[in-house]
Structures are given as C-alpha cells and as structure tokens.
Design an enzyme around this catalytic site. Structure first.
Site, mmCIF file in Angstrom:
data_model
loop_
_atom_site.group_PDB
_atom_site.id
_atom_site.type_symbol
_atom_site.label_atom_id
_atom_site.label_comp_id
_atom_site.label_asym_id
_atom_site.label_seq_id
_atom_site.Cartn_x
_atom_site.Cartn_y
_atom_site.Cartn_z
ATOM 1 N N TYR A 1 0.825 -1.222 0.000
ATOM 2 C CA TYR A 1 0.000 0.000 0.000
ATOM 3 C C TYR A 1 0.850 1.259 0.000
ATOM 4 O O TYR A 1 2.009 1.231 0.427
ATOM 5 C CB TYR A 1 -0.939 -0.019 1.215
ATOM 6 C CG TYR A 1 -1.709 -1.322 1.311
ATOM 7 C CD1 TYR A 1 -2.581 -1.707 0.284
ATOM 8 C CD2 TYR A 1 -1.518 -2.196 2.378
ATOM 9 C CE1 TYR A 1 -3.267 -2.916 0.348
ATOM 10 C CE2 TYR A 1 -2.195 -3.406 2.451
ATOM 11 C CZ TYR A 1 -3.065 -3.766 1.429
ATOM 12 O OH TYR A 1 -3.732 -4.957 1.490
ATOM 13 N N THR B 1 -8.228 0.078 17.633
ATOM 14 C CA THR B 1 -9.007 0.197 18.882
ATOM 15 C C THR B 1 -9.760 1.525 18.920
ATOM 16 O O THR B 1 -10.190 1.977 19.969
ATOM 17 C CB THR B 1 -8.093 0.079 20.115
ATOM 18 O OG1 THR B 1 -7.066 1.074 20.025
ATOM 19 C CG2 THR B 1 -7.452 -1.293 20.197
#
Ligand SMILES: *[C@@H]1O[C@H](CO)[C@@H](O)[C@H](O)[C@H]1NC(C)=O
Ligand SMILES: *[C@@H]1O[C@H](CO)[C@@H](O)[C@H](O)[C@H]1NC(C)=O
Length: 317
Positions: free
Chosen positions: A158, A230
């Site tokens: 990426y 998270t």
C-alpha cells in the site's frame, strides 16, 4: 440548457462537501465514554458498523493459559535510525507523527509474525487516571497505567496509512505496556519533553532525533494475534505484537500525561485520561507467542512461565 448543467454540477459539489463534512464531524464526535463512547461507535455511524459487529476486534485480555507457542515466529526488528516528528494532541489521544520528509531514514518493522515490511508512521499513547487502568490490552486481567502503540503500514502493498488501514494485512502495531518506576525510559523522556505544549486539542510540538527502537524493552519475547484498530472505524486489518516486558516511565511522566486535556483551550477542561477501549472477546482467535514454555532438561514440563506475570512483582533489567 446552460442553466440546467450548472445546476447539476452545483448539486454534485454540494453533495461532495456534505459528505466530507459528515465524516469529519463524526471524527470529532466519538469519545471514550457515554453516548459517543465505544458501545455506540458502530451503531451511530454506518461506516463504523464493524466496531459493533466485528468478531476480530481489539483490544483483548491476554490469557496466559491459552497462549500457543509458535517456533516459526522470528525476532522482531525495528530500525534503529532516529526520526523527527510532532507530538500532537488529537483530542482522542497523544500521537507522535513521524515527519517522513525531514527524517533521514524510513523506520521499518519486520520479522516477528510479519511477512511484509511495515513503515512506522505514528505512535499512539493511551493512559489512565490511576495506576491500574490505562493500557488497552490486559494480561491475565491485569491493566497497566499506559500503553504505547507503534503503528506501521504495509509498504510492500500500500502507498499510505489510510489505504492500508482498510486493506488486508494493512497494519502492524507493536504495543508496549508501561509501568511506573523511578528511572524511566530515556527516549520516552525525549518524547514527552515538551508535553506541556500540547495541553489542548490541536496543539503540537516538534520532537527531534527520536529513536523508536530505544523505546522497546530489552526482550525478544512477545505475544501476537490478529485484531483491529481500537478506535473508529475498528478495521480488522491489524496484526498486534505485544512485547512481554514493560516499558518504564517515571511518576512525573505519567502525571504530565494526566494533565493533558481532550478539548480546545477555550472549552471546559476535560482530561484526556482513560482513553481506553474496553477489552472485547477473543472469539476463538489464537494468541501465539515465541516464549517456549517447555523447560529444557525437564522433559515435557509445559508450565506457562510467562515473563509478564513475573513482571507484576518486578523484573526490571
Ligand atoms: C525501510 O524500507 C524501505 C523500503 O520499503 C527502504 O527504502 C528503507 O531504506 C528501509 N529503512 C531502513 C532504515 O533500512
Ligand atoms: C493514499 O493512497 C491512495 C492510493 O494510492 C490515494 O488514492 C490517496 O489519495 C492517498 N491518501 C493520502 C492521504 O495520501
């Protein structure tokens, strides 16, 4: 005819602006408690649905009894070169962003469970208002006063963090659970040197010549599992590595983190502390480790001699 065309163009333009505003205001909306807290991230905003529905979410409680020894795990490697960057109050956490353009070298995470190279772009700090709260992961139910998360994106596949975070094998996060002690980590001192300059959301200070490698505790033991971000959107693209020894910080350092606020200077002063997503179910995922529980010379003694448990008493190098 002419009028008609420009009306259509105008409409598309408004639609695009509206979309951009919607996603950025959602980014400002979420928090760590109440009706904009973790229980609601996935319900309030459609694009974050996996925060509620996902079964490979993070953080988790590491259960020493269920760890699986994997002899194929390699040593973890983080480049030793120093970087420059900015310590930033994002309103959600304290983040160090590597300034890739002024840093002499790109810092990579390789080895461990990783087949790809991950480029380090940022370090996130989570911390609590008391010493037994603050880390996102816990070990055997035990929480630490802070967790330092070193993020890298898969630069083999990426081109940047935002592309990688929503893509397979996109991110690596090396996590350091912190403990408070008289002598703290020297690089951590350098990182927090000007923390008073980032009391409010949007503030940032320059940090020069930081060695991310020297934040690491002196161990090659770690736990690893597949999980998620998270924070919203909770994408399940993260391979987590949790080092099996704490990073030490001083009482002054944890106090200075506890002074940071989560909002703008002109608003009411809301402390940033407790920026912690609660642990979620492991859901049959395996947590692997390179700690070989079998004791040499003692036959098949598979006693789980987890360092981190020993560290609760104290195991300072
Ligand atoms: C990290 O990897 C990149 C290639 O992705 C390479 O150009 C760079 O030199 C590496 N960094 C170090 C310190 O070796
Ligand atoms: C990240 O990379 C993608 C794909 O190359 C590109 O479309 C996007 O604009 C990049 N985003 C940023 C923030 O640079």
């Amino acid at each position: 005819m002419h009028y008609c065309r420009s009306a259509v163009v105008g409409l598309q333009y408004i639609f695009l602006v509206h979309n951009a505003m919607a996603s950025s205001s959602w980014w400002g909306w979420w928090t760590y408690e109440g009706i904009s807290g973790p229980d609601y991230w996935g319900l309030a905003y459609r694009e974050w649905y996996i925060c509620s529905k996902g079964k490979h979410q993070s953080p988790i409680n590491i259960e020493p009894k269920t760890l699986l020894f994997d002899p194929n795990l390699k040593h973890i490697h983080i480049d030793k070169h120093r970087v420059h960057g900015y310590l930033t109050n994002t309103g959600h956490d304290v983040t160090f962003y590597v300034d890739q353009s002024s840093s002499p070298k790109i810092i990579n995470i390789t080895g461990g469970p990783f087949s790809y190279t991950y480029r380090v772009t940022e370090i996130h700090l989570h911390f609590g208002s008391i010493d037994n709260w603050g880390s996102e992961h816990s070990v055997d139910g035990y929480k630490y006063p802070a967790e330092i998360q070193i993020l890298g994106y898969n630069s083999d596949l990426y081109s940047n963090m935002s592309e990688a975070e929503t893509s397979p094998a996109g991110l690596a996060i090396v996590s350091l659970l912190a403990k408070v002690d008289r002598t703290g980590n020297k690089e951590f001192e350098k990182l927090l040197k000007d923390i008073r300059g980032i009391t409010y959301k949007g503030d940032k200070v320059k940090v020069s010549h930081l060695s991310i490698h020297e934040l690491l505790p002196p161990t090659q033991s770690f736990m690893t599992y597949d999980g998620s971000l998270t924070w919203p959107g909770c994408y399940e693209t993260v391979t987590w590595v949790i080092m099996n020894k704490p990073m030490y910080m001083t009482r002054d350092q944890i106090s200075s983190l506890r002074d940071v606020k989560s909002n703008l200077k002109e608003k009411a002063k809301v402390p940033m502390v407790d920026n912690v997503r609660p642990t979620v179910s492991q859901n049959h995922r395996v947590v692997r480790t390179n700690i070989n529980f079998a004791q040499p010379g003692k036959g098949c003694n598979m006693e789980r001699n987890l360092k981190f448990k020993a560290n609760i008493v104290d195991n300072k190098p």
